[in-house]
Design a protein around this motif. Structure first.
Motif, PDB file in Angstrom:
ATOM      1  N   SER A 258      25.833  50.987 -21.069  1.00 51.39           N
ATOM      2  CA  SER A 258      25.137  49.565 -20.462  1.00 51.39           C
ATOM      3  C   SER A 258      26.344  48.258 -20.793  1.00 51.39           C
ATOM      4  CB  SER A 258      24.123  49.112 -21.520  1.00 51.39           C
ATOM      5  OG  SER A 258      24.546  49.007 -22.765  1.00 51.39           O
TER       6      SER A 258
ATOM      7  N   GLU B 279      32.269  49.315 -12.960  1.00 56.77           N
ATOM      8  CA  GLU B 279      31.746  49.176 -11.589  1.00 56.77           C
ATOM      9  C   GLU B 279      32.634  48.331 -10.959  1.00 56.77           C
ATOM     10  OE1 GLU B 279      27.653  48.122  -9.858  1.00 56.77           O
ATOM     11  OE2 GLU B 279      27.793  47.409 -11.831  1.00 56.77           O
TER      12      GLU B 279
ATOM     13  N   PRO C 208      28.926  48.062 -16.351  1.00 56.08           N
ATOM     14  CA  PRO C 208      28.795  46.974 -15.775  1.00 56.08           C
ATOM     15  C   PRO C 208      29.926  45.722 -15.989  1.00 56.08           C
ATOM     16  CG  PRO C 208      26.638  47.442 -16.977  1.00 56.08           C
ATOM     17  CD  PRO C 208      27.934  48.334 -17.617  1.00 56.08           C
ATOM     18  N   ARG C 209      30.451  45.816 -17.166  1.00 54.17           N
ATOM     19  CA  ARG C 209      31.483  44.775 -17.518  1.00 54.17           C
ATOM     20  C   ARG C 209      33.030  45.157 -16.933  1.00 54.17           C
ATOM     21  NH1 ARG C 209      30.904  44.354 -23.904  1.00 54.17           N
ATOM     22  NH2 ARG C 209      32.845  43.390 -23.658  1.00 54.17           N
TER      23      ARG C 209
END
Length: 276
Positions: free
Chosen positions: A110, A118, A114-115
């Motif tokens: 998580s 992606e 995302p950080r």
């Protein structure tokens, strides 16, 4: 006995498993609390440590199981079995370790995907797609061939970089996104193959342009045959005067050799007939 079979007592094997579980739990607690504040490299490195410690727990648990079996008899003896309490305790140890590892992995994912992941993968795919579009838009002319080769080489490199990027991040991609990203990569590779095949059209255009520059092929011209002009030569004639016979014969034979070096009888007859 366990000590004779494994070189350690059951108590020692259990203690080693306890130490492995403790080290794993300590690392899991640390990573679970600090994950939000870590950067990409730290997250990957700390989770790698946790995975190694989880393997140590698994190995220690297997060794402890082997020690318990050795205490009860031999591992090869099918009649030797662990009691329900021991079996349940061994299974619970691995279930707790696996569950804790999954929880920490989700926490790391998580943060990592995302950080960092992606955006990196999406940018790589977009850049490769744009490079392919530019190459596809290049008009098929002889003058554009070299430029097309440069665009194609850049598209190849970006497709390769995209493939490597997706491979690096694959284990951190959420399950609901992995199929979509792999589909885009597959389309990208197909696009690249079509661009490779398009090179033939540029080669054909270049060949046609070169033929037009050269113009029609020149027709072969007939080579003039040399004209041999033979100076007329009068035949030596014998007037009947004996003193002139030998000179006449010498001149006659010399002339005969010029016309027919072999001195065949047929030629002599023809020359004789002509002289008459």
């Amino acid at each position: 006995m366990a000590k004779e079979t494994l070189g350690k007592t059951v108590k020692q094997l259990k203690q080693e498993r306890t130490l492995a579980k403790s080290a794993f739990t300590k690392q899991a607690n640390y990573l679970g609390k600090a994950a939000d504040g870590m950067i990409k490299h730290e997250l990957q490195e700390e989770f790698s440590k946790l995975s190694t410690l989880a393997r140590h727990v698994s190995d220690a648990n297997d060794d402890y199981r082997a020690g318990l079996l050795a205490e009860a008899g031999t591992e090869e003896d099918e009649e030797v079995k662990l009691d329900k309490h021991q079996q349940a305790e061994l299974e619970r140890t691995m279930e707790e370790c696996d569950m804790r590892l999954r929880d920490i992995r989700e926490a790391v994912q998580s943060n990592l995907w995302p950080r960092y992941g992606e955006e990196e993968v999406d940018f790589a795919i977009q850049e490769a797609e744009e490079a392919c579009d530019r190459a596809q838009a290049s008009p098929i002319t002889a003058i554009n061939r070299d430029g097309y080769e440069l665009q194609l080489e850049r598209a190849r490199r970006l497709i390769h970089d995209t493939t490597e990027s997706l491979k690096d991040w694959e284990k951190w991609i959420p399950h609901d996104q992995i199929a979509h990203l792999k589909g885009r990569l597959k389309d990208l590779r197909t696009f690249g193959s079509n661009l490779e095949a398009r090179r033939a059209d540029f080669l054909t255009a270049q060949k046609i342009a070169e033929e037009e520059r050269r113009g029609p092929e020149p027709q072969p011209t007939a080579v003039p045959q040399p004209v041999v002009r033979i100076k007329p030569t009068s035949l030596p004639k014998f007037t009947g005067f004996r003193r002139n016979f030998h000179r006449w014969r010498r001149d006659w034979e010399s002339l005969q050799k010029q016309g027919e070096p072999t001195g065949s009888v047929e030629v002599k007859k023809f020359q004789l007939l002509d002289s008459c």
